[in-house]
Motif scaffolding. Structure first.
Motif, mmCIF file in Angstrom:
data_model
loop_
_atom_site.group_PDB
_atom_site.id
_atom_site.type_symbol
_atom_site.label_atom_id
_atom_site.label_comp_id
_atom_site.label_asym_id
_atom_site.label_seq_id
_atom_site.Cartn_x
_atom_site.Cartn_y
_atom_site.Cartn_z
ATOM 1 N N LEU A 164 0.823 -1.201 0.000
ATOM 2 C CA LEU A 164 0.000 0.000 0.000
ATOM 3 C C LEU A 164 0.863 1.258 0.000
ATOM 4 O O LEU A 164 0.582 2.228 -0.722
ATOM 5 N N ARG A 188 -3.093 6.873 -12.273
ATOM 6 C CA ARG A 188 -3.588 5.488 -12.256
ATOM 7 C C ARG A 188 -2.636 4.548 -12.981
ATOM 8 O O ARG A 188 -2.396 3.426 -12.517
ATOM 9 N N ARG A 196 -7.761 -3.824 -7.211
ATOM 10 C CA ARG A 196 -8.320 -2.480 -7.095
ATOM 11 C C ARG A 196 -8.634 -2.195 -5.633
ATOM 12 O O ARG A 196 -9.266 -3.008 -4.958
ATOM 13 N N ASP A 197 -8.198 -1.040 -5.140
ATOM 14 C CA ASP A 197 -8.482 -0.645 -3.764
ATOM 15 C C ASP A 197 -8.692 0.863 -3.720
ATOM 16 O O ASP A 197 -8.915 1.501 -4.759
ATOM 17 N N GLU A 198 -8.611 1.436 -2.499
ATOM 18 C CA GLU A 198 -8.875 2.870 -2.344
ATOM 19 C C GLU A 198 -7.840 3.737 -3.057
ATOM 20 O O GLU A 198 -8.134 4.887 -3.414
ATOM 21 N N THR A 199 -6.620 3.224 -3.230
ATOM 22 C CA THR A 199 -5.616 4.017 -3.936
ATOM 23 C C THR A 199 -6.019 4.249 -5.387
ATOM 24 O O THR A 199 -5.661 5.287 -5.972
ATOM 25 N N ASP A 200 -6.764 3.312 -5.975
ATOM 26 C CA ASP A 200 -7.251 3.520 -7.335
ATOM 27 C C ASP A 200 -8.275 4.649 -7.377
ATOM 28 O O ASP A 200 -8.282 5.458 -8.308
ATOM 29 N N ASP A 201 -9.145 4.693 -6.354
ATOM 30 C CA ASP A 201 -10.098 5.807 -6.290
ATOM 31 C C ASP A 201 -9.361 7.136 -6.168
ATOM 32 O O ASP A 201 -9.737 8.130 -6.804
ATOM 33 N N LEU A 202 -8.312 7.160 -5.323
ATOM 34 C CA LEU A 202 -7.503 8.374 -5.191
ATOM 35 C C LEU A 202 -6.853 8.738 -6.513
ATOM 36 O O LEU A 202 -6.835 9.918 -6.913
ATOM 37 N N HIS A 204 -7.810 7.968 -9.589
ATOM 38 C CA HIS A 204 -8.809 8.461 -10.542
ATOM 39 C C HIS A 204 -9.225 9.894 -10.195
ATOM 40 O O HIS A 204 -9.423 10.729 -11.089
#
Length: 437
Positions: A164, A188, A196-202, A204
């Motif tokens: 992470l 990304r 896929r986790d929260e870092t992908d949301d960050l 994007h």
């Protein structure tokens, strides 16, 4: 925009935070489970010992009339050491067992029952050594298991936290590149990975924000360029018309202001072109010290150029001259003489003896239409240093600013120094740099 300055303190990475958290939770879980298992095993063994004691007492009761048979089983009649709690249950006509704790930690197991003649038959033994050894082995196994769980939790925390933390570091590096106007960088794509986790949301979210800012910035740049381009023709006409005015002080003022407006329009158009990242350097090989000395002497004969070390460089002479002349103009307008220029290898320094650069410029770099503090830049539009920094980027060079005196903490500022660092390898025709072994 200036980022807030965070207080300095102990820096602990996410990997070690997760590792410590998982290790702490593992230790608590292992401790609780060890206590539960220990107590459950202890209670079970005591219950078994009490059952065995009760069975032995019942067998001894069958031989109550035969004193020798009862004695062989270790029973006693009306034992004065029998615990009072157990004795009360016997007086109530019940057969019961009792565990008596001792100071050495090894309990005594009692069993007692009333007889037909009103007397009390009891059996008293200590908790077996074998059971105590079993408990000791169990405690040792629980301790070793707890240590293994804690170390396993630490290893899992380091592994998960490392992955992470690595993804977040990649995201931060990519975001920094985006902040440096490298529009082709995608956060990304930089973090990669299949899961896929929260870092992908960050990632994007950062990419979406960068795209929105890029579109807004590009729209503002186009509007600025269009306005400057539309002003170019009327300003040129105004300057031509001013030349036709009869001689006199009013005509000189009109021509001067028209020329200043034309210079401003040209500067704005140049800034717009530099912001568009479409400018490319036209490279030539020049002797840097000789070139700077010759160009400065032709326009500013009062400025001394000191060549410490000559160097052959590959660069764009026109853009290099633009950078140096803008630095000289800034020093002449906002600083104090004498203005000193030195060339050492690939490094060019322009120094004045004025009040120094404002703090905002030192912290954030040049900004258009910001002239700095009143003691250094009371006039102008702040485009000179902005153009110099933009042309330096086209050359692949680095332009830095500092004040003399502040760096060593010795009293007031003794002047401002702008330093141009030319690259060792010239940029290619695409604006990139060749990959060297």
């Amino acid at each position: 925009m200036r980022l807030p300055v965070l207080p300095r303190g102990l820096r602990i990475g996410l990997r070690w935070k997760l590792s410590a958290a998982i290790a702490l939770v593992s230790a608590l879980v292992a401790l609780v489970l060890s206590i539960v298992v220990h107590n459950a095993a202890w209670v079970t063994m005591l219950d078994n010992a009490r059952d065995v004691q009760d069975e032995r007492l019942q067998i001894a009761a069958r031989y109550y009339d035969t004193s020798s048979g009862a004695a062989r089983l270790g029973t006693r009649v009306d034992d004065p050491d029998i615990p009072q709690e157990l004795l009360r249950k016997v007086k109530a006509g019940r057969r019961a067992t009792f565990v008596q704790d001792n100071a050495d930690g090894v309990p005594d197991i009692w069993a007692a029952m009333p007889m037909r003649d009103g007397r009390t038959l009891s059996l008293h033994t200590r908790f077996t050594d074998r059971s105590a050894n079993v408990m000791a082995d169990l405690d040792q196994a629980l301790f070793i298991g707890s240590i293994a769980v804690i170390f396993g939790g630490c290893a899992l925390g380091v592994l998960v936290g490392g992955q992470l933390s690595g993804r977040l570091r990649k995201a931060a590096s990519a975001a920094n590149l985006v902040a440096q106007r490298q529009s082709d960088v995608r956060v990304r794509d930089a973090i990669g990975g299949v899961v896929r986790d929260e870092t992908d949301d960050l990632a994007h979210a950062v990419d979406a924000m960068a795209d929105a800012l890029k579109q807004r910035y590009e729209a503002e740049r186009r509007v600025t360029a269009d306005i400057a381009h539309e002003l170019r023709t009327p300003v040129t006409g105004l300057l031509t018309a001013a030349e036709l005015l009869p001689p006199g002080r009013p005509s000189e003022l009109v021509r001067d202001r028209a020329q200043a407006m034309r210079t401003l329009v040209e500067d704005v158009l140049e800034v717009a072109r530099l912001d568009g990242a479409s400018e490319r350097a036209e490279l030539q090989d020049i002797n840097l010290g000789e070139f700077i000395s010759r160009r400065v002497a032709s326009t500013h004969p009062d400025i001394e150029v000191r060549v410490v070390h000559e160097s052959l460089v590959t660069t764009d002479p026109r853009r290099l001259e633009r950078v140096v002349f803008n630095l000289i103009a800034n020093a002449a307008k906002h600083g104090k003489p004498p203005i000193e220029i030195s060339v050492e290898g690939r490094v060019i320094r322009v120094r004045d003896h004025g009040p120094g650069f404002p703090a905002d410029l030192l912290a954030e770099g040049p900004s258009r239409f910001r002239t700095g503090s009143s003691d250094r830049a009371g006039h102008g539009h702040g485009l000179g240093l902005t153009i110099a920094a933009g042309q330096a980027r086209v050359l692949g060079a680095r332009l830095t600013f500092r004040n003399v005196g502040l760096d060593v903490g010795a009293g007031p500022v003794e002047g401002a120094v702008a330093v141009l660092w030319l690259p060792e390898h010239a940029p290619t025709n695409t604006g990139s740099f060749p990959v060297l072994p």
